[in-house]
Design a protein around this motif. Structure first.
Motif, short mmCIF file in Angstrom:
data_model
loop_
_atom_site.label_atom_id
_atom_site.label_comp_id
_atom_site.label_asym_id
_atom_site.label_seq_id
_atom_site.Cartn_x
_atom_site.Cartn_y
_atom_site.Cartn_z
N GLN A 162 0.86 -1.18 0.00
CA GLN A 162 0.00 0.00 0.00
C GLN A 162 0.90 1.23 0.00
O GLN A 162 1.20 1.79 1.03
CB GLN A 162 -0.94 0.02 1.20
CG GLN A 162 -1.96 1.15 1.13
CD GLN A 162 -2.79 1.24 2.38
OE1 GLN A 162 -2.71 0.41 3.26
NE2 GLN A 162 -3.61 2.27 2.47
N PRO A 169 -3.82 2.60 -3.61
CA PRO A 169 -4.28 1.30 -4.12
C PRO A 169 -3.53 0.15 -3.47
O PRO A 169 -2.30 0.15 -3.43
CB PRO A 169 -3.97 1.39 -5.62
CG PRO A 169 -3.92 2.85 -5.92
CD PRO A 169 -3.37 3.49 -4.69
N TYR A 184 -10.75 -10.28 -4.89
CA TYR A 184 -11.37 -9.66 -3.73
C TYR A 184 -12.89 -9.81 -3.82
O TYR A 184 -13.48 -9.63 -4.89
CB TYR A 184 -11.01 -8.17 -3.65
CG TYR A 184 -9.51 -7.93 -3.66
CD1 TYR A 184 -8.78 -7.96 -2.49
CD2 TYR A 184 -8.84 -7.71 -4.85
CE1 TYR A 184 -7.41 -7.74 -2.49
CE2 TYR A 184 -7.47 -7.50 -4.88
CZ TYR A 184 -6.77 -7.52 -3.69
OH TYR A 184 -5.40 -7.33 -3.71
N LYS A 186 -16.78 -9.18 -1.59
CA LYS A 186 -17.58 -8.64 -0.50
C LYS A 186 -18.77 -9.57 -0.32
O LYS A 186 -19.61 -9.70 -1.19
CB LYS A 186 -18.06 -7.22 -0.83
CG LYS A 186 -18.92 -6.61 0.26
CD LYS A 186 -19.49 -5.27 -0.18
CE LYS A 186 -20.40 -4.69 0.90
NZ LYS A 186 -21.08 -3.46 0.44
N MET A 191 -15.65 -8.01 -6.17
CA MET A 191 -15.76 -6.57 -5.90
C MET A 191 -15.40 -5.69 -7.10
O MET A 191 -15.21 -4.48 -6.93
CB MET A 191 -14.85 -6.21 -4.72
CG MET A 191 -15.38 -6.69 -3.39
SD MET A 191 -14.22 -6.46 -2.01
CE MET A 191 -13.84 -4.70 -2.16
N ASP A 192 -15.35 -6.24 -8.30
CA ASP A 192 -14.96 -5.45 -9.46
C ASP A 192 -15.83 -4.21 -9.61
O ASP A 192 -15.34 -3.12 -9.96
CB ASP A 192 -15.06 -6.30 -10.73
CG ASP A 192 -14.26 -7.60 -10.64
OD1 ASP A 192 -14.60 -8.42 -9.78
OD2 ASP A 192 -13.33 -7.77 -11.43
N GLN A 195 -14.71 -1.07 -7.62
CA GLN A 195 -13.43 -0.46 -7.99
C GLN A 195 -12.70 0.09 -6.76
O GLN A 195 -12.85 -0.40 -5.65
CB GLN A 195 -13.64 0.59 -9.07
CG GLN A 195 -13.99 -0.01 -10.41
CD GLN A 195 -13.54 0.84 -11.58
OE1 GLN A 195 -12.82 1.80 -11.48
NE2 GLN A 195 -13.98 0.44 -12.76
N GLY A 196 -11.90 1.15 -6.94
CA GLY A 196 -10.97 1.55 -5.89
C GLY A 196 -11.53 2.34 -4.74
O GLY A 196 -10.87 2.50 -3.72
N TYR A 198 -13.81 1.51 -2.73
CA TYR A 198 -14.16 0.60 -1.65
C TYR A 198 -13.19 -0.58 -1.72
O TYR A 198 -13.34 -1.48 -2.54
CB TYR A 198 -15.60 0.12 -1.80
CG TYR A 198 -16.12 -0.73 -0.65
CD1 TYR A 198 -16.89 -0.17 0.35
CD2 TYR A 198 -15.85 -2.09 -0.59
CE1 TYR A 198 -17.37 -0.94 1.40
CE2 TYR A 198 -16.32 -2.86 0.45
CZ TYR A 198 -17.09 -2.29 1.44
OH TYR A 198 -17.57 -3.06 2.48
N ASN A 199 -12.15 -0.56 -0.91
CA ASN A 199 -11.17 -1.64 -0.92
C ASN A 199 -10.51 -1.73 0.45
O ASN A 199 -10.82 -0.97 1.37
CB ASN A 199 -10.14 -1.46 -2.04
CG ASN A 199 -9.39 -0.15 -1.92
OD1 ASN A 199 -8.95 0.24 -0.84
ND2 ASN A 199 -9.22 0.55 -3.04
#
Length: 810
Positions: A162, A169, A184, A186, A191-192, A195-196, A198-199
């Motif tokens: 990170q 990201p 990843y 959820k 989780m595509d 996107q970024g 929510y990660n």
């Protein structure tokens, strides 16, 4: 090719037909249903519920729910039991449907009036499955000023990159495999579509129940093309009315806030809730960089504060639904909104400072989740559907250049700080559907089918970007489409009096893409549209053998594929060019492990072997362009050890270590043959963690609890680029000494110490947490030798109100 609207129309039509088929006709008899949780409100799955007089039996699902149907009127004895626990009973007089609500577990099994039942928590059950998963219990960190990034990094076999602080990201490495090889999820859904924004870099721990890290082999329920493993984030599963708020502040102007609430009607047939969080950080920590003396123009190494590295994000979700109805166990309608903006301080390597480049993204995300069981819960269906448009933009219009001290030099001839100016706005339209169907044939055999469809279309504009040859048409304007389907079928069977559990699975992978081969280094024509499609199959098996009640061994093997993603095929129409000839990555994964669990300690040892071909990497082509292509083959093996223990009544400790040898092979070109046998670059090969947590109750007032903790993290040196094997450290397993290479290629050995404490006030619903990260202010680095923050201080306050209902009868 079907449009997104057609996909939704067909899905809804099929769903209504399916619902009509599943809705059972009204039959004689009554229904007994209920919900079983632990003392904290966590649903308990796998609790056996038996109506003694009839033999009618079932087990609770993952929401802790059970249902017994077709029961004649009369007096009955209801028995609850779980593995390795004392059974308990409840006497019922049935003359109508009965709902037992908020059945909670009490330690020791003494309070029968509250219907005391026993069983394993969801985290314990996942950790004991046939397929290996590292389970991180997030609930224990609600009161701590800890991050999800920190908690995952303490798990054996797991490393997280990170670079850039909060909001940067993330990239999870699982047993050495990283990037797109790790997927990843959820709540079991890829989780595509999020996107970024929510990660794992920005989700607060208070939003989650637990995190499951799968290494190598994935269960059928996680429908994705992964090689190295997966991270499944399980959101909070409320079992009672509650409201919770938390706020954290820390160094580098960090602010994090969460809000969550849940309401359930007295009949348990209606529920509603909300979840929201906010993140902000300047990320202006100090780093070592190359500076230039303004007088002599000589370069020297100095420490400066990052000045354009801030991050801000919002996430909010509201939902409502119904439960325990004849046609639905649960129907949940949700709408979420995400928004994030991030300042870009430097490119992938810390070579050039930026002072004006911005990235932004936002989306409104509606979704629906439907679950239904029938035939005494032998059949279980779960359907998830989401369709959203995700907007992403990048702005780089500064006509000049910044230095690392934040000084700006105007350069009128430049149109941006980076190599290519940008004012891009791109819309990604996602359609994601997950269907999971389970059938319990009998007590020893169960079948599971899982189907996931991911569809994404991309269309955008960039006034400063490249154009098609002899036109003024933006290369982002024509729509690019990508579709991927993953079908999985699993068969779980138990043998030899259930001492052996076998999980056999097969997976099918299909993808289709269409786009234009856009490359600014040559003339680009709109007619150059390329269609690509392919189908692949994989197979896997996992076996668990219970040696006795406290120990078991498990083995798994899988041959799996990782399909190329849309951005790897399409490029970004700026500096990453398209490549529609990429082959999927494919890998053989073998895993063997042993676990021993005793009352005061648990020990687990695991070994793995990987052989991966056609790894997809981003490589330079014609300067300054790069493209994704199949470059390397990797094989290797490794092992990890994990132990936890209790001592001196008040303390628990844990220690884990991972060693892995992942090597390149298959180079036949003479100038590249020296790489054969070299380590996979930019990948740690030895790392370890140790920690201790204390728990002291009734210190200052009745029911209060103080929990101090200390965590240590170690990473052995690894290398930015591929280095010859002969230059590696000479010590045993390369565990001491240093590589004979330039210092700028070496990511040095690192030690990091974190300490903190949380305090709960007992009967007052308040708690506090403090934490000091990197106590010694050591220089710590992520992959690509990007420096991370030094010492930082954090304070967190939590308020949580839980309304616990007593048991009632309808």
């Amino acid at each position: 090719m079907h449009t997104a609207a057609q996909h939704i129309k067909h899905f809804l039509a099929g769903a209504f037909v399916l619902l009509g088929m599943l809705a059972p006709a009204q039959e004689k008899g009554f229904t007994v249903s209920g919900k079983i949780t632990d003392r904290n409100g966590t649903p308990l799955e796998g609790i056996t519920v038996v109506l003694k007089e009839t033999g009618n039996a079932t087990t609770t699902n993952k929401e802790g729910m059970f249902t017994l149907v077709h029961i004649p009127a009369g007096n009955y004895t209801l028995e609850f039991s779980g593995t390795s626990y004392q059974p308990h009973t409840q006497y019922l007089k049935i003359s109508g449907d009965i709902s037992l609500r908020s059945i909670s577990l009490m330690a020791g099994g003494q309070d029968l009036a509250a219907i005391t039942v026993t069983g394993r928590t969801a985290s314990q059950r996942v950790a004991l499955r046939t397929i290996k998963a590292e389970v991180i219990n997030i609930r224990q960190a609600y009161d701590q000023a800890a991050t999800l990034h920190d908690m995952l990094n303490r798990a054996s076999g797991v490393r997280i990159r990170q670079s850039g602080g909060l909001g940067a990201p993330p990239d999870v490495s699982v047993n050495g495999f990283q990037g797109r090889s790790v997927r990843y999820f959820k709540d079991g859904v890829p989780m595509d579509y999020l996107q970024g924004a929510y990660n794992i870099s920005n989700i607060p721990v208070n939003s989650l129940e637990r995190a499951e890290v799968y290494r190598g082999v994935l269960p059928v329920s996680l429908g994705a093309d992964a090689l190295g493993g997966a991270v499944n984030l399980v959101t909070r599963q409320p079992a009672a009315r509650y409201a919770a708020v938390s706020y954290e502040t820390g160094s580098f102007n960090t602010h994090r806030a969460t809000l969550s609430a849940f309401y359930q009607s007295d009949s348990s047939k209606f529920f509603a809730g909300a979840e929201a969080f906010y993140n902000y950080a300047d990320n202006n920590y100090k780093v070592w960089v190359k500076l230039t003396d303004p007088d002599t123009r000589n370069q020297y190494t100095g420490k400066v504060s990052l000045f354009h590295n801030g991050f801000k994000s919002y996430y909010a979700e509201v939902y409502a639904g119904v439960a325990d109805l004849r046609w639905a166990d649960r129907l949940k309608l949700s709408i979420a909104a995400v928004d994030a903006s991030r300042e870009e301080q430097h490119p992938a390597l810390m070579t050039d400072p930026y002072g004006g480049i911005m990235r932004q993204q936002h989306s409104i995300i509606p979704s629906v989740t439907y679950t239904k069981s029938w035939h005494e819960q032998k059949w279980q269906l779960e359907q998830f559907l989401v369709y959203n448009t995700y907007y992403r933009s990048r702005t780089d219009t500064v006509r000049g250049q910044y230095d690392w001290l934040g000084n700006f030099t105007p350069i009128p001839s430049r149109r941006g700080e980076g190599r290519q100016p940008s004012m891009s706005d791109i819309a990604f339209r996602y359609l994601t559907s997950r269907t999971n169907l389970k059938y319990q044939l009998n007590a020893e055999n169960a079948l599971e089918l899982n189907f996931v469809h991911n569809g994404v279309s991309r269309k955008g504009a960039d006034p400063l970007g490249p154009r098609f040859a002899n036109t003024n048409t933006d290369v982002l304007a024509p729509k690019a489409d990508y579709q991927k389907q993953v079908l999985g079928l699993g068969w779980e069977s138990k043998w030899l009096h259930r001492s052996i559990t076998n999980y056999l699975m097969a997976k099918g992978y299909r993808y289709y893409s269409t786009g234009i081969d856009a490359w600014d280094a040559r003339d680009i024509h709109e007619r150059e549209r390329v269609d690509t499609k392919a189908v692949y199959w994989g197979i896997g098996d996992a076996v668990k053998y219970d040696l006795n009640t406290s120990s078991f061994v498990r083995f798994s093997a899988e041959y799996a594929y990782r399909l190329p993603e849309q951005d790897e095929l399409f490029g970004d129409a700026v500096w990453i060019v398209s490549n529609f000839g990429i082959r999927p990555e494919r890998s053989l994964n073998l895993n063997l492990g042993y676990r021993l669990q005793q009352p005061v300690y648990t020990v687990e040892v695991n070994g793995f072997y990987r052989r991966t071909k056609d790894m997809i990497l981003l490589v330079p082509v014609q300067a300054p362009y790069a493209r994704y292509t199949n470059m390397e083959h990797v094989k290797g093996y490794g092992m990890d050890m994990d132990a936890s223990f209790r001592f001196l009544k008040w303390f628990t400790g844990n220690i884990n270590a991972t060693w892995q040898s992942l090597r390149l092979f298959g180079f036949t070109v003479p100038q590249d043959q020296w790489k054969n046998g070299s380590r996979l670059r930019n990948t740690p090969y030895f790392f370890a963690n140790a920690g201790v947590t204390g728990s002291f109750g009734n210190l200052f007032r009745t029911g209060d609890r103080l929990q101090p903790y200390l965590h240590y993290n170690f990473i052995r040196e690894f290398y930015l680029e591929t280095i010859p094997r002969r230059l590696e450290p000479r010590g045993f397993m390369s565990l001491w000494g240093s590589a004979d290479i330039r210092s700028d290629l070496l990511i040095p050995t690192q030690h990091q110490l974190t300490a903190g404490a949380s305090y709960q006030l007992g009967n007052v619903p308040l708690s506090f947490g403090v934490e000091v990260k990197n106590i010694t202010n050591a220089d710590v680095y992520d992959y690509y030798r990007v420096q991370r923050a030094g010492r930082s201080f954090h304070i967190k306050i939590n308020f949580q109100f839980i309304h616990k209902k007593s048991i009632s009868y309808d």
